[in-house]
Design a protein around this motif. Structure first.
Motif, PDB file in Angstrom:
ATOM      1  N   VAL A   1       0.900  -1.002  -0.121  1.00  0.00           N
ATOM      2  CA  VAL A   1       0.146   0.173   0.120  1.00  0.00           C
ATOM      3  C   VAL A   1       0.787   1.222  -0.091  1.00  0.00           C
ATOM      4  CG1 VAL A   1      -1.638   1.438   1.239  1.00  0.00           C
ATOM      5  CG2 VAL A   1      -1.755  -1.076   1.272  1.00  0.00           C
ATOM      6  N   GLY A   2       0.585   2.068  -0.843  1.00  0.00           N
ATOM      7  CA  GLY A   2       1.323   3.393  -1.004  1.00  0.00           C
ATOM      8  C   GLY A   2       2.457   3.271  -1.961  1.00  0.00           C
ATOM      9  N   LEU A   3       2.551   2.229  -2.691  1.00  0.00           N
ATOM     10  CA  LEU A   3       3.794   2.092  -3.492  1.00  0.00           C
ATOM     11  C   LEU A   3       3.326   2.891  -4.809  1.00  0.00           C
ATOM     12  CD1 LEU A   3       6.269   0.622  -4.820  1.00  0.00           C
ATOM     13  CD2 LEU A   3       4.516  -1.050  -5.907  1.00  0.00           C
ATOM     14  N   ILE A   4       4.281   3.577  -5.301  1.00  0.00           N
ATOM     15  CA  ILE A   4       4.175   4.391  -6.422  1.00  0.00           C
ATOM     16  C   ILE A   4       4.202   3.609  -7.673  1.00  0.00           C
ATOM     17  CG2 ILE A   4       5.244   6.327  -7.939  1.00  0.00           C
ATOM     18  CD1 ILE A   4       6.295   7.482  -5.425  1.00  0.00           C
ATOM     19  N   VAL A   5       3.065   3.683  -8.257  1.00  0.00           N
ATOM     20  CA  VAL A   5       2.720   2.786  -9.637  1.00  0.00           C
ATOM     21  C   VAL A   5       3.362   3.457 -10.963  1.00  0.00           C
ATOM     22  CG1 VAL A   5       1.079   1.624 -10.976  1.00  0.00           C
ATOM     23  CG2 VAL A   5       0.794   1.845  -8.436  1.00  0.00           C
ATOM     24  N   ALA A   6       3.286   4.624 -10.934  1.00  0.00           N
ATOM     25  CA  ALA A   6       3.741   5.303 -12.133  1.00  0.00           C
ATOM     26  C   ALA A   6       4.087   6.730 -11.875  1.00  0.00           C
ATOM     27  CB  ALA A   6       2.316   5.001 -13.516  1.00  0.00           C
ATOM     28  N   GLY A   7       4.954   7.178 -12.832  1.00  0.00           N
ATOM     29  CA  GLY A   7       5.333   8.685 -12.855  1.00  0.00           C
ATOM     30  C   GLY A   7       4.644   9.317 -14.261  1.00  0.00           C
ATOM     31  N   ILE A   8       3.645  10.038 -14.157  1.00  0.00           N
ATOM     32  CA  ILE A   8       2.953  10.486 -15.134  1.00  0.00           C
ATOM     33  C   ILE A   8       3.071  12.051 -15.014  1.00  0.00           C
ATOM     34  CG2 ILE A   8       0.428  10.727 -15.981  1.00  0.00           C
ATOM     35  CD1 ILE A   8      -0.089   8.123 -14.784  1.00  0.00           C
ATOM     36  N   VAL A   9       3.520  12.653 -16.335  1.00  0.00           N
ATOM     37  CA  VAL A   9       3.907  13.954 -16.465  1.00  0.00           C
ATOM     38  C   VAL A   9       2.366  14.630 -17.219  1.00  0.00           C
ATOM     39  CG1 VAL A   9       5.180  16.027 -17.492  1.00  0.00           C
ATOM     40  CG2 VAL A   9       6.069  13.796 -16.288  1.00  0.00           C
ATOM     41  N   CYS A  10       1.907  15.915 -16.545  1.00  0.00           N
ATOM     42  CA  CYS A  10       0.961  16.430 -17.181  1.00  0.00           C
ATOM     43  C   CYS A  10       1.242  18.173 -17.314  1.00  0.00           C
ATOM     44  CB  CYS A  10      -0.299  16.490 -16.294  1.00  0.00           C
ATOM     45  SG  CYS A  10      -1.744  17.411 -17.304  1.00  0.00           S
ATOM     46  N   LYS A  11       1.257  18.575 -18.448  1.00  0.00           N
ATOM     47  CA  LYS A  11       1.517  19.977 -18.742  1.00  0.00           C
ATOM     48  C   LYS A  11       0.509  20.764 -19.143  1.00  0.00           C
ATOM     49  CE  LYS A  11       6.237  18.810 -20.332  1.00  0.00           C
ATOM     50  NZ  LYS A  11       7.319  18.909 -21.423  1.00  0.00           N
ATOM     51  N   ASN A  12       0.252  21.782 -18.684  1.00  0.00           N
ATOM     52  CA  ASN A  12      -0.503  23.078 -19.126  1.00  0.00           C
ATOM     53  C   ASN A  12       0.483  24.149 -19.329  1.00  0.00           C
ATOM     54  OD1 ASN A  12      -2.627  24.574 -19.320  1.00  0.00           O
ATOM     55  ND2 ASN A  12      -3.428  24.394 -17.449  1.00  0.00           N
ATOM     56  N   CYS A  13       0.373  24.455 -20.756  1.00  0.00           N
ATOM     57  CA  CYS A  13       1.483  25.663 -21.200  1.00  0.00           C
ATOM     58  C   CYS A  13       0.465  26.613 -21.365  1.00  0.00           C
ATOM     59  CB  CYS A  13       2.040  24.915 -22.342  1.00  0.00           C
ATOM     60  SG  CYS A  13       3.046  23.924 -22.325  1.00  0.00           S
ATOM     61  N   ILE A  14       0.990  27.763 -21.181  1.00  0.00           N
ATOM     62  CA  ILE A  14       0.374  29.064 -21.445  1.00  0.00           C
ATOM     63  C   ILE A  14       1.481  29.863 -21.936  1.00  0.00           C
ATOM     64  CG2 ILE A  14      -1.243  29.060 -19.667  1.00  0.00           C
ATOM     65  CD1 ILE A  14       0.496  30.918 -18.089  1.00  0.00           C
ATOM     66  N   HIS A  15       1.134  30.890 -22.791  1.00  0.00           N
ATOM     67  CA  HIS A  15       2.230  31.679 -23.597  1.00  0.00           C
ATOM     68  C   HIS A  15       2.327  33.118 -22.886  1.00  0.00           C
ATOM     69  CE1 HIS A  15       3.019  29.309 -27.187  1.00  0.00           C
ATOM     70  NE2 HIS A  15       1.726  29.032 -26.956  1.00  0.00           N
TER      71      HIS A  15
END
Length: 126
Positions: free
Chosen positions: A95-109
């Motif tokens: 329990v608590g094991l990190i299963v995946a590293g996922i990156v989410c980006k929200n780009c603004i100019h």
């Protein structure tokens, strides 16, 4: 002598994104500049154009410059680094094991450079 009639024009680069009303008048006139087309900070962040008032019965011309700086609205959707994540995991995972590293980006100019906000955990990407 009464004030002459005058015509009002909006002139300049990208001035078609705006309209004015009224387009003619006499004496004192309150001119309204309105948005005519959708605005997009990422395409055009700054507008500069001119208003001309030309008297119809003489060569008198009035002139004013209008400068508009758009304020960026974060209208870009968040994007994940990939569309599918496949993970194999033993059934006795803690329990608590990190299963995946996922990156989410929200780009603004911003004016420069491009700013990306990354939401990620500390696990390595799979």
């Amino acid at each position: 002598a009464p004030n002459s009639m005058f015509d009002i024009q909006l002139v300049g680069n990208n001035s078609e994104h705006f309209t004015i009303s009224p387009t003619s008048g006499q004496g004192k006139v309150d001119i309204r500049v309105r948005v005519a087309l959708p605005l997009d900070f990422e395409r055009i962040a700054h507008y500069e154009f001119s208003l001309f008032a030309n008297e119809t019965s003489s060569d008198h011309v009035g002139f004013a410059r209008v400068k508009i700086d758009l304020i960026n609205e974060n209208d870009n959707r968040p994007v994940f680094s990939q569309s599918l994540y496949n993970v194999s995991l033993f059934e006795n995972a803690s329990v608590g094991l990190i299963v995946a590293g996922i990156v989410c980006k929200n780009c603004i100019h911003l004016r420069t450079p491009r700013l990306c906000v990354e939401l990620e955990n500390n696990a390595p990407e799979i």
